[in-house]
Design an enzyme around this catalytic site. Sequence first.
Site, PDB file in Angstrom:
ATOM      1  N   GLU A   1       0.831  -1.207   0.000  1.00 37.45           N
ATOM      2  CA  GLU A   1       0.000   0.000   0.000  1.00 37.45           C
ATOM      3  C   GLU A   1       0.867   1.260   0.000  1.00 37.45           C
ATOM      4  O   GLU A   1       1.830   1.371   0.767  1.00 37.45           O
ATOM      5  CB  GLU A   1      -0.914  -0.005   1.231  1.00 37.45           C
ATOM      6  CG  GLU A   1      -1.872   1.168   1.295  1.00 37.45           C
ATOM      7  CD  GLU A   1      -2.717   1.174   2.563  1.00 37.45           C
ATOM      8  OE1 GLU A   1      -3.760   1.861   2.561  1.00 37.45           O
ATOM      9  OE2 GLU A   1      -2.336   0.506   3.542  1.00 37.45           O
TER      10      GLU A   1
ATOM     11  N   CYS B   1      -5.762  -2.846   2.382  1.00 37.21           N
ATOM     12  CA  CYS B   1      -5.443  -2.781   3.813  1.00 37.21           C
ATOM     13  C   CYS B   1      -6.658  -2.903   4.740  1.00 37.21           C
ATOM     14  O   CYS B   1      -7.122  -4.002   4.993  1.00 37.21           O
ATOM     15  CB  CYS B   1      -4.637  -1.527   4.103  1.00 37.21           C
ATOM     16  SG  CYS B   1      -3.738  -1.604   5.680  1.00 37.21           S
TER      17      CYS B   1
ATOM     18  N   LYS C   1     -10.121   2.472  -2.133  1.00 29.94           N
ATOM     19  CA  LYS C   1     -10.287   1.898  -0.789  1.00 29.94           C
ATOM     20  C   LYS C   1     -11.602   2.356  -0.170  1.00 29.94           C
ATOM     21  O   LYS C   1     -11.883   3.553  -0.087  1.00 29.94           O
ATOM     22  CB  LYS C   1      -9.100   2.327   0.074  1.00 29.94           C
ATOM     23  CG  LYS C   1      -9.042   1.707   1.462  1.00 29.94           C
ATOM     24  CD  LYS C   1      -7.737   2.114   2.130  1.00 29.94           C
ATOM     25  CE  LYS C   1      -7.565   1.500   3.502  1.00 29.94           C
ATOM     26  NZ  LYS C   1      -6.256   1.860   4.099  1.00 29.94           N
TER      27      LYS C   1
END
Length: 294
Positions: free
Chosen positions: A43, A153, A116
Amino acid sequence: MKTLKVGLVQQSCGQDIQANIVKLQNHIRECAEQGAQLVVLQELHNSVYFCQTEEARICDWAETIPGPSTESYGALAKELGIVIVLSLFERRTAGIYHNTAVVLEKDGTIAGTYRKMHIPDDPCYYEKFYFTPGDLGFKPIHTSVGELGVLVCWDQWYPEAARIMAMNGADLLIYPTAIGGVGTDPKEEQEMQRQAWQLVQRGHAVANGLPVVTVNRTGHEEDPSGNTIGLDFWGYSFVAGQQGEILAQFTTEEEGVKVVEIDMDRTEYVRRGWPFFRDRRIDAYGEILQRFGK
């Protein structure tokens, strides 16, 4: 047997962004030399993990998509004939930024993007200051090596995200990651958190009958504000098979690459034995759309 060779790049990052990129590109070449068809990076791989503090000037680091990174890594993807999963700080427009994964096809073009969806706001992880929550949904990205269920993540803690990606046809789940221990936490607590982090993702593999590829960063990064002693990233990038079995993993401080061959046909075999999708009670799941129950 249909197999897929996946390259994982685990590395530390410093303040020199160009040096980080050169290091990443060298590692990508190593993966390709070992036969990787798909390479996954961690990331926000071009820079340090800047979300330890809230500083508006850092938004200058954000870039458009397409932009400089998709151009440079795209050229490398085309040269090597591989698919690459990037993780970028996206500038969508003035004041709107995203934490965005970009999949580059082996001809260097952009196969697709994922923004995300779940954005944390915790000590040393002040991501809500920088990132607008994603709005592209949980849709696999079609590539020459398969349907890639790319998440990022904090998404990895949510079974809903993994499930919807699987329901939408993902062949594997991919998580570019930047997670580690806050230095003030006891070592025992940090180790329990690390194990839980890996365990929940192995659970996604089991529940969905899909391989999981997770690439984390490693190394210590200082808190620029001096308010904490910084973050120690866990490393432990790994690949889990369709029954949660560990196919490969790094250690905490290890830097470099691993290329893992995944048996993609095993999904069919596992789902026949464990038909979780067949037995889902979709008539009884309405409450999942509530924030909380009684």
